[in-house]
Enzyme design. Structure first.
Site, PDB file in Angstrom:
ATOM      1  N   GLY A 240       0.833  -1.192   0.000  1.00  0.00           N
ATOM      2  CA  GLY A 240       0.000   0.000   0.000  1.00  0.00           C
ATOM      3  C   GLY A 240       0.859   1.230   0.000  1.00  0.00           C
ATOM      4  O   GLY A 240       2.049   1.184   0.279  1.00  0.00           O
TER       5      GLY A 240
ATOM      6  N   GLY B 100       0.710   5.846   0.279  1.00  0.00           N
ATOM      7  CA  GLY B 100      -0.054   7.047   0.566  1.00  0.00           C
ATOM      8  C   GLY B 100       0.874   8.225   0.446  1.00  0.00           C
ATOM      9  O   GLY B 100       1.990   8.097  -0.092  1.00  0.00           O
ATOM     10  N   GLY B 101       0.424   9.355   0.940  1.00  0.00           N
ATOM     11  CA  GLY B 101       1.206  10.567   0.809  1.00  0.00           C
ATOM     12  C   GLY B 101       2.571  10.462   1.477  1.00  0.00           C
ATOM     13  O   GLY B 101       3.547  11.038   1.017  1.00  0.00           O
ATOM     14  N   TYR B 102       2.644   9.681   2.549  1.00  0.00           N
ATOM     15  CA  TYR B 102       3.871   9.598   3.336  1.00  0.00           C
ATOM     16  C   TYR B 102       4.902   8.681   2.709  1.00  0.00           C
ATOM     17  O   TYR B 102       6.072   8.743   3.036  1.00  0.00           O
ATOM     18  CB  TYR B 102       3.518   9.060   4.729  1.00  0.00           C
ATOM     19  N   GLY B 103       4.467   7.755   1.882  1.00  0.00           N
ATOM     20  CA  GLY B 103       5.406   6.779   1.325  1.00  0.00           C
ATOM     21  C   GLY B 103       4.734   5.438   1.113  1.00  0.00           C
ATOM     22  O   GLY B 103       3.537   5.383   0.849  1.00  0.00           O
TER      23      GLY B 103
ATOM     24  N   VAL C  35       3.970   1.289   2.214  1.00  0.00           N
ATOM     25  CA  VAL C  35       3.901   0.304   3.290  1.00  0.00           C
ATOM     26  C   VAL C  35       4.342  -1.046   2.735  1.00  0.00           C
ATOM     27  O   VAL C  35       3.858  -1.483   1.691  1.00  0.00           O
ATOM     28  CB  VAL C  35       2.471   0.154   3.853  1.00  0.00           C
TER      29      VAL C  35
ATOM     30  N   LYS D 193       6.066   0.952   7.466  1.00  0.00           N
ATOM     31  CA  LYS D 193       5.698   2.162   6.754  1.00  0.00           C
ATOM     32  C   LYS D 193       6.948   3.002   6.564  1.00  0.00           C
ATOM     33  O   LYS D 193       7.530   3.491   7.523  1.00  0.00           O
ATOM     34  CB  LYS D 193       4.652   2.891   7.599  1.00  0.00           C
TER      35      LYS D 193
ATOM     36  N   ASP E 262      -7.851  11.102  10.532  1.00  0.00           N
ATOM     37  CA  ASP E 262      -8.029  10.500   9.209  1.00  0.00           C
ATOM     38  C   ASP E 262      -8.807   9.191   9.297  1.00  0.00           C
ATOM     39  O   ASP E 262      -8.415   8.171   8.732  1.00  0.00           O
ATOM     40  CB  ASP E 262      -6.660  10.279   8.548  1.00  0.00           C
TER      41      ASP E 262
END
Ligand SMILES: *[C@@H]1O[C@H](CO)[C@@H](O)[C@H](O)[C@H]1NC(C)=O
Ligand SMILES: *[C@@H]1O[C@H](CO)[C@@H](O)[C@H](O)[C@H]1NC(C)=O
Length: 939
Positions: A636, A638-641, A643, A657, A753
């Protein structure tokens, strides 16, 4: 050379002579064993000196002065097996199983071991042909070479093994025909004392020779599945009067099934599936103790459903997929008392499916997809019927018309009335609540008698028999734990087994190799219902003190005895000192993960953070666990990087993560985030395992949650069927997790979130709130982050917060309300330009049934009883009230959903806390470690 050194030299030589003179082991054996050692790395730590028998070398058994057994299972040995083995003429047992580092071929000279009775080399990496000389072992009773890379043919000399009882050559790359005797050469048919032919998963070709089976044979298990055997099934098969299990599936067998197969009246498990068998479906009416039958995917003549099933009262499992069946399914089939699973997919079955008024109480699955059934008489209590793509399902949205995979039932051994303490991350809590490093691996059952994997009783029977056996055998075992049952693609039942050490945190080499031998040599016999099995452990790397050091010591001492002592002693001492120093530094780093932090460039890091159980991982470790951040482990982003999924050496799974460059935080922020997250412990919140702050990387390491996100399940992507009571349980779990973060965590945490993507489901479908804290730590970039992030998140955001930028926990409550609506509707919050909150608000009419929102409700729920749904929608709508003040707190939400669960006939506390006071205690999660509810069952 000074006089003192000289004196030392003389003394040492003298002592060495003394030891040699006093050795209890005969010299030839010592020399041979030393020669074997030269080819091996990682020999046990006490293999030092020259007297294996007298000094009780681990894994070496002696009779008098002669070495009679070598049992070294699972000790991470590597190297090759040299021909010197041949000189150990007294050897009766050789078990080198589960050492993946052992390579090369089996030496020809192995045939000199005239006393050998047991040869187990399971799960190593041996290759090349099986030497002919294998046939010159007159005493051999067990030959287990399964799970290696042997090639070539089975040597015909194998027929000379008159004492052979157990033959397992499965899972190699053996080719050619199965050898049988013909007057001049020998063959498998001469193994008249053998009870087990396990020859599955090779590349054998040619016909199954008729001579292979004869009336004087004692075979009970014949496993030939997944080869390339051709021709027809020889009628001689009917001569095997003792046969209990026959698997011929996954070959290229043709022709008629010989009618005398039915004379195999002791067979319980018969699998002929995935061949090209023709003619009529065989009459199996005489096989009265048959419990598992698979005839699927063959080219039989079209026929009506056979009537002989009524002679098979023990039948648990019937697979006849794609077997050209036509006409009606006889209703009486379902009255067979043991019946659990019926798979009749892709036939021409028509008329009415009638489960009768008293179907088997064990019936768990009736799969009739792709048939011509045009009506269905449902029965209460029969849980899973699938009729997708039958006329009865045209235009129907009934649950039984859905085309879904059955989800895996889950099981994990219970704790024995004790309360688990929190273990170190790489340790595991045993059923007796001791933290330890278990010996872990997978058990594979190649033909179990049952197919309902959701019945926990069967695992308890196995647990009990293992615990009893290990105790009786005097093994240093505290307890065992079973988990994760699945039916794998080979149709084997696969179970995770953890064996816990007694009276220590870890096993020593003796413990591991003894248990390994009990499993490799089949000393442990599971209850009959489990059928033939094998065990494949993972590498055990928690030996006390590690086993590598000893190799060097042993080698060095060996050389010292022979040669220039002083030089070597100096090297040895220097080497040892260096090693010790390195080890000390390493140990220091481990105990004190942030110790280098303060001294690194980033002085702002400050003090060592207060970590509660979170562990520091080095970049190298994480790299290893994620297989170098491989694409396959990307689960997976997302904005952070991204997983990644990671696997610890003990098999435990992690979700890692990894922040990408742009979303890294300062060291102080990262540290405070870890401190915050490591304080969070709740059953419904994903737990932090550790972190990595190394080589310029920032990673958070979480427990891995196997069943993915709630969103995937709601969208039908996970194959998990969410009925109303499951949805309620998930909503309740998520509410409890969020309530914990808001009101019980210290300091309180606002998630920011909440969405269905951030609610994960574990193996028991417990909801776990994930991904909290991260957005908070993102500081000022947060606004742009959220508004530019994945679509869909927008729909969850509290409009008041959006306008005022003023954040309270009521913003989470708003998002939670949206989540509740998503649970009812299975729609994304903003779907084709429509906002779910507005849609429900506009359509809702409290005077009508289901508040008149039928059109919005997930169609898969309609048709079921939805007790409490109105109340549930009401709660959701209060959560999404315009102003924060009008919204309930999460504590209130929890209480109200508990009320709904009660209305739906559930016990909301069935497997969790009773009052909010003890939410935090993780202990209650252990007093009910799993629910008895089978996941394959829905109400
Ligand atoms: C079902 O199929 C059989 C055989 O094909 C046929 O004889 C019979 O009429 C069919 N019955 C119904 C109810 O369609
Ligand atoms: C579970 O298995 C046991 C042992 O085979 C059996 O006696 C019992 O009836 C099964 N229970 C259910 C609910 O099927």
């Amino acid at each position: 050379m000074g006089s003192r050194e000289l004196f030392f030299l003389v003394l040492l030589s003298f002592l060495t002579c003394l030891v040699l003179v006093a050795s209890e082991t005969n010299n030839l054996d010592v020399t041979s064993l030393k020669a074997l050692m030269d080819g091996w790395k990682n020999v046990p730590p006490n293999w030092v000196g020259t007297d294996p028998c007298g000094s009780h070398w681990i894994g070496i058994g002696c009779t008098g002065a002669s070495i009679t057994s070598i049992t070294l299972a699972s000790l991470s040995l590597s190297g090759t097996l040299s021909g010197d083995i041949a000189s150990l003429s007294g050897l009766t047992k050789l078990d080198l199983s589960y050492n993946k580092g052992l390579t090369g071929s089996l030496p020809q000279s192995i045939g000199s071991l005239k006393n050998l009775t047991i040869l187990c080399l399971i799960g190593c990496s041996f290759s090349g042909p099986i030497p002919d000389t294998i046939g010159s072992l007159p005493q051999l009773s067990t030959l287990s070479l399964n799970r290696n890379s042997f090639t070539g043919r089975i040597p015909s000399s194998i027929g000379n093994l008159k004492s052979l009882y157990w033959l397992d050559l499965a899972e190699n790359q053996l080719t050619g025909p199965l050898p049988v005797s013909d007057g001049t050469t020998s063959g498998l048919d001469q193994l008249v004392n053998a009870k087990h032919f396990h020859l599955d998963k090779n590349q054998f070709t040619g016909e199954i020779p008729p001579q292979l089976f004869a009336p004087n044979m004692k075979l009970i298990h014949v496993l030939l599945e997944f080869n390339q055997l051709t021709g027809s099934i020889p009628s001689t098969i009917g001569l095997l009067q003792h046969l209990e299990v026959l698997r011929l599936d996954g070959n290229i067998l043709t022709g008629d099934v010989p009618s005398n197969i039915s004379s195999l009246t002791s067979v319980g498990q018969l699998d002929l599936s995935n061949n090209q068998l023709t003619g009529s479906i065989p009459d199996l009416g005489r096989m009265t103790i048959l419990n598992t039958l698979d005839l699927s995917n063959n080219s039989f003549q079209a026929s009506a459903f056979p009537s002989w099933y009524s002679n098979l009262p023990s039948l648990t499992t019937l697979h006849m997929q794609s077997t050209q069946l036509e006409g009606e399914v006889p209703p009486n089939l379902f009255t067979l008392p043991q019946l659990q699973t019926v798979i009749l997919r892709n036939n021409q079955l028509n008329g009415t499916l009638n489960l009768t008024s008293n179907p088997s109480s064990q019936l768990k699955l009736v799969d009739l997809r792709d048939n011509k059934i045009d009506s269905f008489i449902e029965r209460p209590g029969v849980n899973h019927v699938i009729l997708a793509r039958n006329p009865v399902c045209i235009g129907e949205e009934k649950l039984y018309c859905r085309d879904v995979q059955l989800d895996h039932p889950s099981y994990t051994s219970e704790s024995n009335n004790c309360i688990s303490s929190t273990c170190k991350v790489d340790q595991t809590s045993s059923p007796n609540c001791l933290c330890a490093y278990p010996y872990t691996g997978n058990l594979y059952f190649r033909a179990p008698t049952f197919s309902d994997l959701g019945n926990s009783t069967i695992y308890k029977i196995l647990e009990h028999s293992m615990n009893v056996s290990f105790t009786e055998l005097g093994l240093p075992v505290d307890s065992i734990s079973l988990s994760n049952p699945i039916r794998n693609s080979d149709k084997y039942l696969e179970l995770r087994l953890e064996i816990f050490p007694s009276s220590a945190e870890n096993f020593n080499c003796t413990g591991i190799s003894s248990i390994g031998f009990v499993m490799s040599n089949q000393t442990f016999k599971p209850p009959h219902m489990f059928g033939p099995y094998f065990f494949i452990p993972f590498t055990y790397d928690h030996f006390p003190g590690g086993s590598n050091k000893s190799v060097n010591v042993a080698v060095i001492i060996g050389v010292v005895v022979g040669g220039s002592i002083l030089v070597l002693l100096a090297i040895f001492i220097g080497f040892y000192a260096l090693r010790q120093r390195k080890r000390a530094v390493k140990a220091d780093k481990k105990n004190n993960p942030f110790s280098s932090w303060g001294s690194s460039k980033d002085k702002s890091g400050g003090d060592i953070p207060q970590l509660k159980g979170a562990r520091a991982f080095s970049f190298g470790e994480v790299k290893k666990y994620t297989n170098n951040f491989s694409k396959a482990n990307d689960i997976g982003s997302g904005g952070y990087g991204i997983v990644y999924k990671g696997t610890l050496p003990n098999g435990h799974l992690l979700a890692i993560k990894r922040a990408q460059k742009g979303s890294m935080q300062g060291a102080v922020e990262f540290k405070s985030e870890i401190e915050l997250l490591s304080r969070v412990h709740h059953k419904n919140v994903v737990g932090l395992v550790g972190f990595c702050f190394d080589q310029g990387e920032q990673m958070l390491v979480y427990e891995y949650i196997p069943n993915g996100t709630l969103k995937e399940s709601l969208l039908g992507k996970s194959g998990i069927m969410l009925d109303w009571s499951r949805r309620l349980r998930i909503a309740l779990g998520a509410a409890r997790g969020l309530h914990y973060l808001h009101e019980l965590a210290n300091p309180p945490i606002i998630h920011r979130d909440i969405k269905s993507n951030n609610i994960l489901l574990d193996e028991r479908l417990n909801a776990k709130v994930a991904d909290f804290g991260l957005s908070k730590a993102m500081g000022d970039s947060e606004q742009t982050h959220i508004s530019t992030q994945v679509k869909g998140t927008m729909g969850y955001m509290d409009p008041e917060y959006y306008m005022t930028q003023h954040l309270t926990d009521k913003s989470d409550v708003y998002s939670f309300g949206v989540l509740l609506l998503e649970i009812v509707t299975a729609k994304q919050p903003i779907d084709k330009g429509k906002y779910i909150v507005r849609e429900v608000r506009q359509r809702m009419d409290k005077t009508k049934v289901l508040y008149d929102i039928h059109e919005l409700i997930d169609p898969t729920l309609l048709g079921l009883t939805l007790n409490g749904l109105e109340k549930f929608v009401e709660i959701a709508m209060r959560c999404v009230a315009d102003t924060a003040a009008e919204r309930p707190t999460m504590g209130e939400v929890v209480k109200e959903i508990e009320g709904v669960a009660q209305m739906a006939g559930m016990n909301p506390n069935a497997e969790s806390s009773t009052t909010s006071e003890n939410y935090e205690g993780s202990s209650q999660a252990f007093s009910h470690p799993y629910s008895d509810e089978s996941l394959s069952v829905y109400k």
